[in-house]
Design a protein around this motif. Structure first.
Motif, PDB file in Angstrom:
ATOM      1  N   CYS A 219       0.847  -1.196   0.000  1.00 29.75           N
ATOM      2  CA  CYS A 219       0.000   0.000   0.000  1.00 29.75           C
ATOM      3  C   CYS A 219       0.878   1.240   0.000  1.00 29.75           C
ATOM      4  O   CYS A 219       2.066   1.202   0.336  1.00 29.75           O
ATOM      5  N   TYR A 220       0.262   2.345  -0.417  1.00 31.91           N
ATOM      6  CA  TYR A 220       0.936   3.647  -0.418  1.00 31.91           C
ATOM      7  C   TYR A 220       0.515   4.396   0.838  1.00 31.91           C
ATOM      8  O   TYR A 220      -0.662   4.693   1.038  1.00 31.91           O
ATOM      9  N   LYS A 221       1.487   4.744   1.664  1.00 27.39           N
ATOM     10  CA  LYS A 221       1.193   5.322   2.976  1.00 27.39           C
ATOM     11  C   LYS A 221       0.975   6.818   2.879  1.00 27.39           C
ATOM     12  O   LYS A 221       1.810   7.557   2.354  1.00 27.39           O
ATOM     13  N   ASP A 222      -0.164   7.256   3.398  1.00 29.05           N
ATOM     14  CA  ASP A 222      -0.464   8.681   3.527  1.00 29.05           C
ATOM     15  C   ASP A 222      -1.188   8.828   4.859  1.00 29.05           C
ATOM     16  O   ASP A 222      -0.728   8.275   5.862  1.00 29.05           O
ATOM     17  N   CYS A 225      -3.314   3.985   4.482  1.00 33.40           N
ATOM     18  CA  CYS A 225      -2.498   3.264   3.508  1.00 33.40           C
ATOM     19  C   CYS A 225      -3.418   2.760   2.392  1.00 33.40           C
ATOM     20  O   CYS A 225      -4.325   1.963   2.641  1.00 33.40           O
ATOM     21  N   PHE A 226      -3.196   3.264   1.170  1.00 33.19           N
ATOM     22  CA  PHE A 226      -4.032   2.889   0.028  1.00 33.19           C
ATOM     23  C   PHE A 226      -3.427   1.669  -0.669  1.00 33.19           C
ATOM     24  O   PHE A 226      -2.260   1.691  -1.062  1.00 33.19           O
ATOM     25  N   GLY A 227      -4.236   0.631  -0.828  1.00 28.25           N
ATOM     26  CA  GLY A 227      -3.746  -0.603  -1.432  1.00 28.25           C
ATOM     27  C   GLY A 227      -3.344  -0.432  -2.886  1.00 28.25           C
ATOM     28  O   GLY A 227      -3.972   0.318  -3.648  1.00 28.25           O
ATOM     29  N   THR A 228      -2.297  -1.138  -3.287  1.00 32.56           N
ATOM     30  CA  THR A 228      -1.846  -1.116  -4.680  1.00 32.56           C
ATOM     31  C   THR A 228      -2.505  -2.219  -5.494  1.00 32.56           C
ATOM     32  O   THR A 228      -2.412  -2.227  -6.723  1.00 32.56           O
TER      33      THR A 228
END
Length: 442
Positions: A219-222, A225-228
């Protein structure tokens, strides 16, 4: 003298046990209970749901006289390696006299009812120990990690103005002891190996919650965490707890996230490429119609973005009034004239990186690739601006660089959104010719 020595020994032993626990984690108890000073006989029973009204205190009876010390701490009881629970220990040191027959201790947490217990002293023991300092210790109040508890201690009977109140915060799951033994805190431990050529992450899990499956994903952490899209489920019965996840770019915000397959399970994240800031400074786009140069970070990053002019010696000189601060979101520079020496300087902390989007004398506004699928050819297009393109099939003739168009398709492409075109025709001895509609660029 013998009684005082026994009380002092009991107090010292309790203090030493607490100090030893601090060095090795939380103190373990086999079962919860109530302990009173030697010679003081205590009886425990549930307290009143509604407290009786307080009485006027007798002369000389006040808070500082009655309560000498009240301490709050956490202990742990375990039924197995990963089956431990937390208990609040309440230790009260008070001055006993004939007017005090016992203690009432109430606790309350957010969203829960008040829980009260009464500890009464037998008449013979309180008469024998009247005038002495005594201890009452109880550790049967269940608490959860990071829970806040309100505590209220009164005498029995309750005297007006003689009530101790305090607030206690239970340990958080950041404690290593809790992360290993308390189910609400067990996240599992992640380790990984990187294969940069194959763009693979081999992830191993240890210390996961027993008898439960385990989820893994990239995932992309902001803020969250948004899954890839890359994910895996490790089954509890599998002897080897590892899997392989594919990634596209080694971005600093790309993380491996893992959690047990239970409701509201805590999660653990490791970010293999957290120091790879140089991967962020790509993806600048240029709109030749509006003359806008823009860039948007794919990961949150605090940086300064500046337009600069690259000199022959390699130094990039900042242009006046051409700097912007960014952490997330797109930045734009307007009225930009493309030039090979016009570059973008990215500064994060004490490091700077320079990218020159016009270095080759042009800025590629669109790109295309042709791939062979199972039963057809496919053209895939990406454009920096919204535009309509003509995709033509042409056959090479005998003449020099002459390609006769046999069929034309019209394709509309939105900004930075890939579009695929399925070609039913065979491309043997044929070429694909793509051109934007001129009206889009004027």
């Amino acid at each position: 003298m013998i009684l005082w020595a026994a009380l002092l020994m009991s107090y010292c032993c309790l203090g030493m046990n607490g100090a030893a626990a601090k060095s090795t984690g939380l103190e373990r108890i086999e079962k919860c209970g109530t302990r009173c000073s030697q010679g003081l006989h205590c009886k425990t029973k549930p307290g009143y749901l509604v407290s009786p009204p307080c009485q006027n205190a007798v002369v000389g009876l006040n808070m500082s006289f009655v309560f000498h010390n009240i301490s709050l701490s956490t202990v742990m009881s375990c039924e197995g390696r990963q089956k431990c629970s937390l208990h609040l220990r309440i230790k009260t040191v008070l001055q006993l006299n004939e007017s005090i027959h016992g203690l009432s201790i109430c606790t309350v947490t957010a969203g829960m009812m008040v829980n009260c217990q009464t500890f009464s002293f037998t008449r013979s023991s309180r008469e024998r120990m009247s005038g002495l300092q005594v201890e009452v210790e109880n550790d049967c109040t269940d608490v959860s990690p990071n829970q806040q508890v309100q505590v209220m201690v009164k005498t029995v009977p309750s005297y007006c103005g003689i009530t101790w109140t305090g607030t206690y915060d239970a340990p958080q799951c950041i404690s290593k002891d809790l992360r290993r033994h308390v189910p609400e805190c067990i996240t599992g431990r992640l380790s990984y190996d990187v294969n940069p050529e194959r763009k693979e992450l081999t992830v191993s899990v240890s210390d996961m919650l027993e008898n439960h499956n385990y989820h893994l994903r990239l995932c992309y952490k902001d803020f969250i965490c948004f899954g890839t899209g890359a994910s895996a489920l490790i089954k509890k019965e599998e002897p080897v707890k590892n899997t392989t996840l594919l990634y596209s770019r080694p971005l600093p915000c790309l993380c491996i996230e893992g959690w047990s397959a239970v409701v509201d399970a805590p999660r653990v994240q490791v970010c293999p490429f957290k120091d790879r800031l140089e991967e962020l400074w790509f993806g600048a786009t240029f709109d030749p119609v509006e003359k806008i140069l823009s860039w948007e970070p794919v990961c949150p990053v605090t940086s300064v973005v500046t337009l600069c002019q690259k000199k022959e010696e390699g130094v990039c000189v900042d242009l006046p009034h051409a700097s912007q601060n960014v952490s997330r979101g797109k930045i734009t520079f307007t009225e930009v004239d493309p030039h090979p020496q016009l570059c973008i300087k990215f500064t994060a902390g004490s490091h700077s990186w320079t990218r020159c989007p016009f270095a080759d004398g042009r800025f590629q506004a669109w790109e295309m690739e042709v791939t062979r699928q199972q039963d057809h050819e496919e053209v895939r297009m990406m454009s920096q601006i919204s535009a309509t393109f003509s995709v033509g099939l042409c056959v090479k003739s005998a003449g020099p660089a002459v390609c006769q168009i046999t069929k034309t398709h019209t394709v509309h492409v939105e900004t930075n959104k890939a579009v695929g075109l399925k070609l039913a025709e065979e491309l043997c001895n044929s070429c694909v010719q793509i051109s934007p509609h001129l009206s889009q660029l004027l």
